[in-house]
Design a protein around this motif. Structure first.
Motif, PDB file in Angstrom:
ATOM      1  N   SER A 287     -11.228  11.910 -32.994  1.00  0.00           N
ATOM      2  CA  SER A 287      -9.909  11.605 -33.553  1.00  0.00           C
ATOM      3  C   SER A 287      -9.958  11.840 -35.059  1.00  0.00           C
ATOM      4  O   SER A 287     -11.044  11.948 -35.662  1.00  0.00           O
ATOM      5  CB  SER A 287      -9.563  10.145 -33.264  1.00  0.00           C
ATOM      6  OG  SER A 287     -10.420   9.306 -33.997  1.00  0.00           O
TER       7      SER A 287
ATOM      8  N   GLU B   2     -13.799   5.533 -28.730  1.00  0.00           N
ATOM      9  CA  GLU B   2     -12.602   6.335 -28.454  1.00  0.00           C
ATOM     10  C   GLU B   2     -12.829   7.372 -27.355  1.00  0.00           C
ATOM     11  O   GLU B   2     -11.905   7.671 -26.596  1.00  0.00           O
ATOM     12  CB  GLU B   2     -12.129   7.020 -29.740  1.00  0.00           C
ATOM     13  CG  GLU B   2     -13.159   7.967 -30.361  1.00  0.00           C
ATOM     14  CD  GLU B   2     -12.610   8.692 -31.573  1.00  0.00           C
ATOM     15  OE1 GLU B   2     -11.977   8.020 -32.397  1.00  0.00           O
ATOM     16  OE2 GLU B   2     -12.805   9.913 -31.673  1.00  0.00           O
TER      17      GLU B   2
ATOM     18  N   GLU C  28      -9.274   9.770 -37.323  1.00  0.00           N
ATOM     19  CA  GLU C  28      -9.915   8.607 -37.949  1.00  0.00           C
ATOM     20  C   GLU C  28     -11.440   8.734 -37.944  1.00  0.00           C
ATOM     21  O   GLU C  28     -12.098   8.529 -38.978  1.00  0.00           O
ATOM     22  CB  GLU C  28      -9.493   7.339 -37.208  1.00  0.00           C
ATOM     23  CG  GLU C  28      -9.989   6.079 -37.889  1.00  0.00           C
ATOM     24  CD  GLU C  28      -9.656   4.824 -37.088  1.00  0.00           C
ATOM     25  OE1 GLU C  28      -8.916   4.933 -36.095  1.00  0.00           O
ATOM     26  OE2 GLU C  28     -10.144   3.750 -37.462  1.00  0.00           O
TER      27      GLU C  28
END
Lengths: 151, 63
Positions: free
Chosen positions: B41, A58, B43
């Protein structure tokens, strides 16, 4: 596929594109390089998905997204401004609008001036590529891409 | 946002690489989070908390 294999494939594709470009010029057929370029980029997009030895998560996706977004923010302004300037040149003579000072006296109607605009677009795209790299480096540094390990 | 990942990692004697492999991220991401350069994040924050068996608030401190 390894990343180095991908770079090799990209290089070969680039050479093929150059060959297609000159073939297009030789045959006076712009469709060859247009279709060839789209297929070449499509091939590289598919090949990129097959790279297995580069980990992406990410954070790396965020870096790519931010760099891409910032580049687009700058790109559309520059591109639109240049296009507006070109539109002024195009409209000035036929509609009788007085030509701004410093503009060429004669609009090159007897030459393929649309081709010149294409070259200008490619120069702009090259500059944008460098701008993207600069943003990519900036955000990579910001999010600790090259920080040293403290362990 | 501060975090205590390094502390929990030390308690388990885990390297950044090992933790990264468990969480399926890169080692640079763990390093960036520990140094406060990157906020994960929601998550990933949950994954980290669950991995150490604690709540998110135990690891991440909002300032």
């Amino acid at each position: 596929m390894k990343q180095n294999t991908f770079y090799l494939l990209a290089g070969i594709t680039g050479l093929v594109e150059v060959g297609l470009f000159w073939l297009s010029v030789d045959l006076h057929n712009p469709l060859i390089i247009t279709a060839g370029f789209i297929m070449g980029v499509g091939l590289l997009y598919v090949a990129r998905l097959m790279i297995t030895d580069v980990a992406e998560d990410e954070r790396s996706r965020l870096i790519t997204q931010k760099a891409g977004f910032r580049t687009l923010e700058v790109f559309w302004v520059i591109f639109f401004a240049v296009s507006l300037g070109t539109a002024v040149i195009g409209f000035s003579t036929p509609l009788g609008i007085p030509r701004p000072r410093g503009f060429p006296r004669e609009f090159p109607r007897d030459q393929p001036y649309l081709g010149y605009f294409g070259i200008l677009q490619m120069v702009l795209l090259c500059c944008i590529a460098f701008l993207y790299i600069a943003f990519r480096v900036y955000y990579a540094r910001k999010y600790g891409e090259w920080d040293t390990d403290e362990e | 946002m501060k975090n205590r990942i390094k502390v929990y990692r030390a308690m388990r004697d885990l390297t950044q690489e090992a933790l990264a492999q468990e969480l399926k991220v890169t080692r640079q991401t763990i390093l960036a989070i520990e140094k406060g350069k990157y906020d994960p994040s929601l998550e990933l924050a949950f994954k980290i908390a669950r991995f150490f068996g604690v709540s998110i608030e135990d690891i991440f401190l909002y300032e």
